[in-house]
Write an enzyme that holds these catalytic residues in place. Structure first.
Site, PDB file in Angstrom:
ATOM      1  CD  GLU A   1      51.221  17.375 -23.100  1.00 12.25           C
ATOM      2  OE1 GLU A   1      50.572  17.327 -24.167  1.00 12.25           O
ATOM      3  OE2 GLU A   1      52.322  16.807 -22.946  1.00 12.25           O
TER       4      GLU A   1
ATOM      5  CD1 TRP B   1      54.712  18.812 -25.331  1.00 12.02           C
ATOM      6  CD2 TRP B   1      55.170  18.814 -27.520  1.00 12.02           C
ATOM      7  NE1 TRP B   1      55.708  17.883 -25.560  1.00 12.02           N
ATOM      8  CE2 TRP B   1      55.998  17.863 -26.892  1.00 12.02           C
ATOM      9  CE3 TRP B   1      55.270  18.998 -28.898  1.00 12.02           C
ATOM     10  CZ2 TRP B   1      56.920  17.091 -27.604  1.00 12.02           C
ATOM     11  CZ3 TRP B   1      56.193  18.233 -29.615  1.00 12.02           C
ATOM     12  CH2 TRP B   1      57.004  17.295 -28.967  1.00 12.02           C
TER      13      TRP B   1
ATOM     14  CD1 TRP C   1      53.119   8.587 -48.304  1.00 13.18           C
ATOM     15  CD2 TRP C   1      53.041   7.300 -46.471  1.00 13.18           C
ATOM     16  NE1 TRP C   1      53.765   9.259 -47.295  1.00 13.18           N
ATOM     17  CE2 TRP C   1      53.737   8.496 -46.160  1.00 13.18           C
ATOM     18  CE3 TRP C   1      52.874   6.337 -45.473  1.00 13.18           C
ATOM     19  CZ2 TRP C   1      54.259   8.750 -44.901  1.00 13.18           C
ATOM     20  CZ3 TRP C   1      53.388   6.589 -44.219  1.00 13.18           C
ATOM     21  CH2 TRP C   1      54.070   7.780 -43.938  1.00 13.18           C
TER      22      TRP C   1
ATOM     23  CG  ASN D   1      47.807  13.620 -26.637  1.00  8.93           C
ATOM     24  OD1 ASN D   1      47.665  14.113 -27.749  1.00  8.93           O
ATOM     25  ND2 ASN D   1      48.994  13.445 -26.085  1.00  8.93           N
TER      26      ASN D   1
ATOM     27  CD1 TRP E   1      52.620  11.922 -43.559  1.00  9.18           C
ATOM     28  CD2 TRP E   1      51.316  13.632 -42.931  1.00  9.18           C
ATOM     29  NE1 TRP E   1      53.108  13.062 -44.157  1.00  9.18           N
ATOM     30  CE2 TRP E   1      52.324  14.118 -43.787  1.00  9.18           C
ATOM     31  CE3 TRP E   1      50.381  14.517 -42.412  1.00  9.18           C
ATOM     32  CZ2 TRP E   1      52.426  15.463 -44.141  1.00  9.18           C
ATOM     33  CZ3 TRP E   1      50.467  15.861 -42.762  1.00  9.18           C
ATOM     34  CH2 TRP E   1      51.490  16.319 -43.621  1.00  9.18           C
TER      35      TRP E   1
ATOM     36  CD1 TRP F   1      46.827  13.747 -37.346  1.00  8.80           C
ATOM     37  CD2 TRP F   1      47.522  11.821 -38.232  1.00  8.80           C
ATOM     38  NE1 TRP F   1      45.813  12.842 -37.216  1.00  8.80           N
ATOM     39  CE2 TRP F   1      46.204  11.645 -37.758  1.00  8.80           C
ATOM     40  CE3 TRP F   1      48.159  10.739 -38.832  1.00  8.80           C
ATOM     41  CZ2 TRP F   1      45.519  10.435 -37.854  1.00  8.80           C
ATOM     42  CZ3 TRP F   1      47.488   9.528 -38.938  1.00  8.80           C
ATOM     43  CH2 TRP F   1      46.189   9.388 -38.452  1.00  8.80           C
TER      44      TRP F   1
END
Length: 484
Positions: free
Chosen positions: A282, A285, A314, A349, A367, A390
């Site tokens: 993580e 990441w 969208w 998360n 988004w 996102w």
């Protein structure tokens, strides 16, 4: 010589490369500067609670540095341009010949630093820059074709090869300075008296303190680190470190986190304890998203990483977006997640992924609107990680989830909150229901509890999203073929 340290998102005294560099010569006097840029923060979409927490962290740093006899000037400034102008005046006034700061990677921040560094060169003032947000600097982890990675797993392998044996122990706190020299410096030109005081309003959930950050890190490592892999996706469990807020403030560094993890993982970055292996992953990441931000600056400009997805049709449904923001979608796990976000300034998360995918796939809402909402409410608001998460959920980003993979919020809820414990905590009106019914109450149960009906049906929403993405990508591919 007087050394100046420009603090930004690195509000700590330990493992701070810029501060350590400025203090390495024991004969030099050192002064710190940090700016309260509320107008700039508002332009970047930060909420009031995050801005207050930033000011709290600055005051905490000032107290910490005072023990080292290093004055910290906390200066209000509207914009980054004002920061540069004010800093130039201080440098001239105090005849400072050396400035140190830790690098920020966002476009506006990088532009600010380029302009400041150019002025320093013209004035023959030395500037020392350091990477503290990334353990391996952006640009140093590249493919065999010398290109930036766009997929996490090969990035992680290459990052580990670069980092293994290279990342040293965190830097200690500098030794206290000579009080006489430092007091004279603080009194020059009445600097302290000319700066308005900032207000400290304590946040009970998130005390702004380096010691608090390290206490949470050590407690996580000792009590929950080994079980992290098995329990990290269960929002009802206190299984994560909750250090993201302190990392975003810079009150703790990723290197400090990694150092503690390695001490519990036999010094290995991977291949030892599954819990710490996963937690280290993580941290990587987090590095990946920062490397992307530097390699692809369009990510700082509200652009999709995958250009084709800019054409996704969208929906502009303000009522649906408002229902999602307020936790009134009729999907308990989504609504409970939104309630947690607003109440705590933080969201688990797993729930971030569920909530983000619901907005972008079930409601087919851009988004960017969700990213901005999270950015406003999250106390760990951080452009690289927030944008990366996102775009991952919306299938528009680097190594994002394939567009045809759409979470069913009900089955996600049943899998990761089996007893509905988390749901009942944030939607107390559903607590009276049997555990199994909390994930998807029937109409009668909803009426009895005063809980909303779903604003969209899962099967319909899933197909609508699949059709929208498929049509967009088909059209884009056809356009590319025509261009050829």
């Amino acid at each position: 010589m007087t050394q100046l340290v420009w603090f930004r998102s690195d509000l700590r005294s330990r493992d701070n490369p810029a501060l350590w560099h400025a203090c390495k010569n024991s004969q030099d006097s050192v002064i710190g500067v940090v700016f309260v840029t509320r107008q700039q923060w508002q332009q970047h979409g930060l909420g009031e609670r995050k801005m207050q927490l930033l000011e709290n962290a600055m005051q905490a740093l000032k107290t910490e540095l005072k023990q080292l006899h290093i004055p910290l000037l906390i200066i209000p400034a509207d914009t980054f341009a004002d920061c540069n102008q004010t800093l130039q005046r201080i440098i001239i006034q105090l005849n400072i010949r050396s400035v140190a700061f830790n690098i920020e990677y966002e476009v506006n921040e990088r532009r600010r630093d380029i302009e400041f560094s150019r002025w320093c060169r013209e004035q023959q003032i030395s500037v020392y820059k350091f990477h503290d947000q990334c353990m391996v600097p952006p640009g140093e982890v590249r493919t065999k074709q010398d290109l930036p990675f766009k997929v996490f797993t090969p990035f992680k392998r290459a990052w580990i090869q670069q980092a293994d044996g290279r990342i040293g122990a965190p830097l200690p706190q500098p030794q206290p300075r000579d009080p006489a020299i430092q007091n004279a410096l603080a009194g020059l030109a009445g600097l302290q008296g000319n700066i308005p005081a900032t207000n400290t309003v304590a946040d009970e959930l998130w005390p702004a303190s380096e010691d608090e950050a390290h206490q949470r890190l050590n407690q996580f490592a000792e009590e929950r680190g080994r079980a992290y892999k098995e329990l990290r996706d269960l929002p009802a469990e206190d299984a994560t470190s909750r250090l993201s807020v302190y990392l975003s403030l810079g009150m703790i560094s990723p290197r400090q986190c990694l150092h503690v993890a390695l001490s519990h993982n036999k010094g290995q970055l991977t291949g030892n304890t599954p819990g710490f292996d996963t937690w280290i992953s993580e941290l990587i990441w987090r590095e990946f998203y920062r490397h992307l931000l530097v390699a692809f600056p369009q990510l700082c400009k509200h652009k999709a990483f995958k250009p084709d997805t800019e054409q996704v049709p969208w929906r502009n449904s303000e009522s649906d977006f408002k229902a999602w923001c307020e936790g009134r979608t009729g999907y308990p796990i989504v609504d409970a997640a939104q309630k947690q976000l607003v109440a705590e300034g933080w969201m688990h998360n797993r729930l971030r992924m569920i909530s983000a995918m619901f907005l972008t796939k079930h409601l087919l809402i851009d988004w960017r609107k969700g990213e901005a909402f999270f950015n406003h409410w999250l106390l760990d608001a951080d452009l690289a990680s927030n944008n990366g998460g996102w775009q991952w959920s919306a299938s528009t980003g680097a190594d994002g989830v394939p567009y045809f993979r759409i979470f069913n919020p009900t089955t996600q809820s049943q899998r990761f909150d089996a007893d509905g414990e988390f749901i009942a905590r944030y939607l107390p009106q559903l607590a009276e229901l049997p555990a199994a019914a909390r994930h998807q109450p029937d109409n009668l149960q909803r009426q009895r509890c005063g809980y909303e009906t779903p604003i969209v049906e899962h099967k319909f929403a899933r197909q609508r999203a699949l059709d929208a993405f498929k049509q967009t990508l088909t059209t884009a591919n056809a356009g590319e073929n025509n261009d050829e």
